[in-house]
Design a protein around this motif. Structure first.
Motif, PDB file in Angstrom:
ATOM      1  N   ILE A 134       0.834  -1.204   0.000  1.00  0.00           N
ATOM      2  CA  ILE A 134       0.000   0.000   0.000  1.00  0.00           C
ATOM      3  C   ILE A 134       0.865   1.249   0.000  1.00  0.00           C
ATOM      4  CG2 ILE A 134      -1.632   1.369   1.376  1.00  0.00           C
ATOM      5  CD1 ILE A 134      -2.896  -1.339   2.242  1.00  0.00           C
ATOM      6  N   LYS A 135       1.885   1.261   0.840  1.00  0.00           N
ATOM      7  CA  LYS A 135       2.755   2.433   0.941  1.00  0.00           C
ATOM      8  C   LYS A 135       3.520   2.677  -0.358  1.00  0.00           C
ATOM      9  CE  LYS A 135       4.458   5.900   3.223  1.00  0.00           C
ATOM     10  NZ  LYS A 135       3.608   7.054   3.564  1.00  0.00           N
ATOM     11  N   SER A 136       3.822   1.607  -1.087  1.00  0.00           N
ATOM     12  CA  SER A 136       4.535   1.767  -2.363  1.00  0.00           C
ATOM     13  C   SER A 136       3.641   2.399  -3.429  1.00  0.00           C
ATOM     14  CB  SER A 136       5.052   0.409  -2.858  1.00  0.00           C
ATOM     15  OG  SER A 136       3.998  -0.399  -3.341  1.00  0.00           O
ATOM     16  N   LEU A 137       2.334   2.259  -3.255  1.00  0.00           N
ATOM     17  CA  LEU A 137       1.375   2.789  -4.235  1.00  0.00           C
ATOM     18  C   LEU A 137       0.781   4.136  -3.826  1.00  0.00           C
ATOM     19  CD1 LEU A 137      -0.630  -0.498  -4.948  1.00  0.00           C
ATOM     20  CD2 LEU A 137       1.086   0.559  -6.438  1.00  0.00           C
ATOM     21  N   VAL A 138       0.913   4.467  -2.547  1.00  0.00           N
ATOM     22  CA  VAL A 138       0.217   5.635  -1.992  1.00  0.00           C
ATOM     23  C   VAL A 138       1.209   6.566  -1.286  1.00  0.00           C
ATOM     24  CG1 VAL A 138      -1.436   6.336  -0.230  1.00  0.00           C
ATOM     25  CG2 VAL A 138      -1.959   4.406  -1.693  1.00  0.00           C
ATOM     26  N   ASP A 139       1.319   7.789  -1.789  1.00  0.00           N
ATOM     27  CA  ASP A 139       2.189   8.780  -1.141  1.00  0.00           C
ATOM     28  C   ASP A 139       1.355   9.533  -0.108  1.00  0.00           C
ATOM     29  OD1 ASP A 139       4.242  10.452  -0.467  1.00  0.00           O
ATOM     30  OD2 ASP A 139       3.992  11.772  -2.203  1.00  0.00           O
ATOM     31  N   MET A 140       1.155   8.895   1.032  1.00  0.00           N
ATOM     32  CA  MET A 140       0.159   9.366   1.993  1.00  0.00           C
ATOM     33  C   MET A 140       0.486   8.842   3.384  1.00  0.00           C
ATOM     34  SD  MET A 140      -2.944  10.654   2.517  1.00  0.00           S
ATOM     35  CE  MET A 140      -3.080  11.012   0.760  1.00  0.00           C
ATOM     36  N   PRO A 141       0.362   9.665   4.441  1.00  0.00           N
ATOM     37  CA  PRO A 141       0.525   9.144   5.803  1.00  0.00           C
ATOM     38  C   PRO A 141      -0.513   8.064   6.094  1.00  0.00           C
ATOM     39  CG  PRO A 141       0.610  11.541   5.809  1.00  0.00           C
ATOM     40  CD  PRO A 141       0.148  11.124   4.450  1.00  0.00           C
ATOM     41  N   ILE A 142      -0.050   6.930   6.573  1.00  0.00           N
ATOM     42  CA  ILE A 142      -0.928   5.798   6.884  1.00  0.00           C
ATOM     43  C   ILE A 142      -1.262   5.823   8.378  1.00  0.00           C
ATOM     44  CG2 ILE A 142      -1.125   3.281   6.903  1.00  0.00           C
ATOM     45  CD1 ILE A 142      -1.123   4.484   4.102  1.00  0.00           C
ATOM     46  N   VAL A 143      -2.511   5.454   8.690  1.00  0.00           N
ATOM     47  CA  VAL A 143      -2.986   5.451  10.080  1.00  0.00           C
ATOM     48  C   VAL A 143      -3.230   4.012  10.538  1.00  0.00           C
ATOM     49  CG1 VAL A 143      -4.747   6.283  11.690  1.00  0.00           C
ATOM     50  CG2 VAL A 143      -4.101   7.676   9.695  1.00  0.00           C
ATOM     51  N   LEU A 144      -2.776   3.706  11.752  1.00  0.00           N
ATOM     52  CA  LEU A 144      -2.996   2.390  12.336  1.00  0.00           C
ATOM     53  C   LEU A 144      -3.968   2.529  13.500  1.00  0.00           C
ATOM     54  CD1 LEU A 144      -1.890  -0.499  11.813  1.00  0.00           C
ATOM     55  CD2 LEU A 144      -0.295  -0.105  13.704  1.00  0.00           C
ATOM     56  N   HIS A 145      -5.177   1.988  13.323  1.00  0.00           N
ATOM     57  CA  HIS A 145      -6.176   1.982  14.390  1.00  0.00           C
ATOM     58  C   HIS A 145      -6.021   0.715  15.222  1.00  0.00           C
ATOM     59  CE1 HIS A 145      -9.181   5.215  13.174  1.00  0.00           C
ATOM     60  NE2 HIS A 145      -8.242   5.274  12.245  1.00  0.00           N
ATOM     61  N   GLY A 146      -6.643   0.704  16.402  1.00  0.00           N
ATOM     62  CA  GLY A 146      -6.642  -0.504  17.223  1.00  0.00           C
ATOM     63  C   GLY A 146      -5.254  -0.944  17.639  1.00  0.00           C
ATOM     64  N   SER A 147      -4.418   0.012  18.057  1.00  0.00           N
ATOM     65  CA  SER A 147      -2.998  -0.277  18.288  1.00  0.00           C
ATOM     66  C   SER A 147      -2.633  -0.594  19.730  1.00  0.00           C
ATOM     67  CB  SER A 147      -2.156   0.914  17.805  1.00  0.00           C
ATOM     68  OG  SER A 147      -2.432   1.210  16.455  1.00  0.00           O
ATOM     69  N   SER A 148      -3.598  -0.493  20.649  1.00  0.00           N
ATOM     70  CA  SER A 148      -3.271  -0.644  22.067  1.00  0.00           C
ATOM     71  C   SER A 148      -2.640  -1.988  22.404  1.00  0.00           C
ATOM     72  CB  SER A 148      -4.523  -0.434  22.931  1.00  0.00           C
ATOM     73  OG  SER A 148      -4.854   0.938  23.009  1.00  0.00           O
ATOM     74  N   GLY A 149      -3.112  -3.073  21.785  1.00  0.00           N
ATOM     75  CA  GLY A 149      -2.595  -4.392  22.141  1.00  0.00           C
ATOM     76  C   GLY A 149      -1.516  -4.914  21.218  1.00  0.00           C
ATOM     77  N   VAL A 150      -1.053  -4.070  20.297  1.00  0.00           N
ATOM     78  CA  VAL A 150      -0.039  -4.499  19.339  1.00  0.00           C
ATOM     79  C   VAL A 150       1.344  -4.422  19.995  1.00  0.00           C
ATOM     80  CG1 VAL A 150       0.995  -4.042  17.076  1.00  0.00           C
ATOM     81  CG2 VAL A 150      -1.463  -3.677  17.426  1.00  0.00           C
ATOM     82  N   PRO A 151       2.154  -5.498  19.914  1.00  0.00           N
ATOM     83  CA  PRO A 151       3.482  -5.493  20.530  1.00  0.00           C
ATOM     84  C   PRO A 151       4.360  -4.355  20.019  1.00  0.00           C
ATOM     85  CG  PRO A 151       2.879  -7.714  19.851  1.00  0.00           C
ATOM     86  CD  PRO A 151       1.835  -6.789  19.281  1.00  0.00           C
ATOM     87  N   GLU A 152       5.246  -3.886  20.893  1.00  0.00           N
ATOM     88  CA  GLU A 152       6.106  -2.743  20.564  1.00  0.00           C
ATOM     89  C   GLU A 152       6.887  -2.955  19.273  1.00  0.00           C
ATOM     90  OE1 GLU A 152      10.135  -0.700  22.415  1.00  0.00           O
ATOM     91  OE2 GLU A 152       8.635  -1.475  23.805  1.00  0.00           O
ATOM     92  N   GLU A 153       7.447  -4.148  19.092  1.00  0.00           N
ATOM     93  CA  GLU A 153       8.270  -4.375  17.891  1.00  0.00           C
ATOM     94  C   GLU A 153       7.438  -4.311  16.615  1.00  0.00           C
ATOM     95  OE1 GLU A 153       7.518  -8.558  19.710  1.00  0.00           O
ATOM     96  OE2 GLU A 153       7.830  -6.501  20.420  1.00  0.00           O
ATOM     97  N   ASP A 154       6.168  -4.703  16.698  1.00  0.00           N
ATOM     98  CA  ASP A 154       5.301  -4.628  15.523  1.00  0.00           C
ATOM     99  C   ASP A 154       4.910  -3.182  15.210  1.00  0.00           C
ATOM    100  OD1 ASP A 154       5.476  -7.333  15.328  1.00  0.00           O
ATOM    101  OD2 ASP A 154       3.407  -7.770  15.911  1.00  0.00           O
ATOM    102  N   ILE A 155       4.694  -2.392  16.251  1.00  0.00           N
ATOM    103  CA  ILE A 155       4.422  -0.959  16.050  1.00  0.00           C
ATOM    104  C   ILE A 155       5.617  -0.297  15.370  1.00  0.00           C
ATOM    105  CG2 ILE A 155       4.114   1.269  17.212  1.00  0.00           C
ATOM    106  CD1 ILE A 155       1.559  -0.207  17.297  1.00  0.00           C
ATOM    107  N   ARG A 156       6.802  -0.589  15.864  1.00  0.00           N
ATOM    108  CA  ARG A 156       8.021   0.009  15.276  1.00  0.00           C
ATOM    109  C   ARG A 156       8.182  -0.403  13.815  1.00  0.00           C
ATOM    110  NH1 ARG A 156      11.383   2.396  19.076  1.00  0.00           N
ATOM    111  NH2 ARG A 156      11.076   1.775  21.264  1.00  0.00           N
ATOM    112  N   LYS A 157       7.895  -1.663  13.520  1.00  0.00           N
ATOM    113  CA  LYS A 157       8.018  -2.146  12.142  1.00  0.00           C
ATOM    114  C   LYS A 157       6.996  -1.457  11.249  1.00  0.00           C
ATOM    115  CE  LYS A 157       8.299  -6.366   9.356  1.00  0.00           C
ATOM    116  NZ  LYS A 157       8.268  -7.853   9.369  1.00  0.00           N
ATOM    117  N   ALA A 158       5.769  -1.288  11.753  1.00  0.00           N
ATOM    118  CA  ALA A 158       4.730  -0.608  10.975  1.00  0.00           C
ATOM    119  C   ALA A 158       5.140   0.835  10.677  1.00  0.00           C
ATOM    120  CB  ALA A 158       3.407  -0.644  11.729  1.00  0.00           C
ATOM    121  N   ILE A 159       5.751   1.485  11.650  1.00  0.00           N
ATOM    122  CA  ILE A 159       6.223   2.862  11.446  1.00  0.00           C
ATOM    123  C   ILE A 159       7.346   2.889  10.414  1.00  0.00           C
ATOM    124  CG2 ILE A 159       7.379   4.828  12.553  1.00  0.00           C
ATOM    125  CD1 ILE A 159       5.758   4.065  15.119  1.00  0.00           C
ATOM    126  N   ASP A 160       8.242   1.926  10.486  1.00  0.00           N
ATOM    127  CA  ASP A 160       9.310   1.827   9.480  1.00  0.00           C
ATOM    128  C   ASP A 160       8.731   1.683   8.074  1.00  0.00           C
ATOM    129  OD1 ASP A 160      11.311   2.010  11.364  1.00  0.00           O
ATOM    130  OD2 ASP A 160      11.644  -0.155  11.512  1.00  0.00           O
TER     131      ASP A 160
END
Length: 284
Positions: free
Chosen positions: A197-223
């Motif tokens: 999606i990010k390769s096709l869209v030049d747009m800030p992406i939003v992640l909802h429902g993030s409270s229970g997501v492990p820290e390393e997965d949040i960091r990877k999503a931000i990367d």
């Protein structure tokens, strides 16, 4: 300073490859906890209100509390409508003083989602209000909005490309495996879908429902391009934990300040930790 649009906050996050935390508020203590944490970490912040928050506190109270907080702090603060479900509700929030709105047309077919998003954009752009939209369905429950796990649909990358080309929204919430509320187990995020999606869209992406997501997965999503991360459940948990601990220490306490004060401290601690994970600390 006055409330700011979310768009420039996310544009800076895009440049710096970090994410800005969007924290849900329901009352004064939560607003104060969010601001205290943002100040301590020198971070921009998004305070957002959901359907349930508006119903509970009243739109005028939420706007007034957040405006006072913004005017008395040095960190940039955006006030955002979380999961706006109609054009009328977005208009009400814009008229009342929100600096950003989300129009969630994910329940509609793609063409209708595009159409309602563009209706909101036409007004919001004219008054300097930023707009977030959603594509795909995020499972779980967010106040009055419930999406059954079987109905949660991941975002199609090609649909995302078309959606952004035909709307030009400021941020796009996508469904890649997160859910609202408390998780039953560890969520499995579709990072390949996010990358596509990010390769096709030049747009800030939003992640909802993030409270229970492990820290390393949040960091990877931000990367991989996530620039706004929504947190609500973790704040509720911290609030309740703080109140319970205060009551346990003094079961006869009748002063609300001595019950809510510890809850506010607990929330600020959680928010500060999230801000550091998102990488927005020191960005003011």
């Amino acid at each position: 300073m006055p409330l700011v649009s979310m768009a420039p906050l996310l544009a800076k996050a895009e440049e710096g490859k970090y994410a800005v935390g969007a924290f849900n508020c329901n009352n004064m203590e939560i607003v104060q906890a969010i601001i205290a944490a943002a100040e301590a970490e020198r971070s921009p912040v998004i305070i957002q209100a959901s359907q349930g928050a508006i119903k509970y506190a009243g739109i005028d109270y939420i706007v007034a509390l957040t405006k006072i907080a913004a005017e008395n702090t040095f960190v940039p603060v955006a006030l955002h409508l979380d999961h706006g479900t109609s054009f009328d509700q977005c208009m009400q929030c814009i008229r009342s003083g929100f600096s950003s709105v989300m129009i969630d047309g994910s329940k509609y077919a793609l063409e209708e989602n595009i159409a309602i998003t563009n209706r909101v954009l036409a007004v919001a752009r004219a008054v300097g209000v930023s707009v977030e939209a959603e594509l795909g369905k995020i499972g779980g429950t967010e106040d009055d909005i419930h999406v059954d796990e079987r109905d949660a649909l991941f975002t199609d990358p090609n649909d995302a490309k078309r959606f952004v080309e035909e709307t030009g929204v400021d941020a796009l919430a996508i469904a890649i495996g997160t859910a609202h509320g408390q998780y039953k187990g560890r969520p499995e995020l579709d990072f390949e879908r996010l990358k596509k999606i990010k390769s096709l869209v030049d747009m800030p992406i939003v992640l909802h429902g993030s409270s229970g997501v492990p820290e390393e997965d949040i960091r990877k999503a931000i990367d991989l391009g996530v620039r706004k991360v929504n947190i609500d459940t973790n704040l509720r948990e911290a609030f309740v934990e703080g109140v319970k601990e205060a009551i346990a220490k003094n079961p006869n306490e009748i002063d609300p300040r001595k019950l809510l004060g510890p809850a506010k401290t607990k929330m600020s601690e959680v928010i500060r930790e999230k801000i550091r994970i998102f990488g927005s600390n020191g960005k003011v």
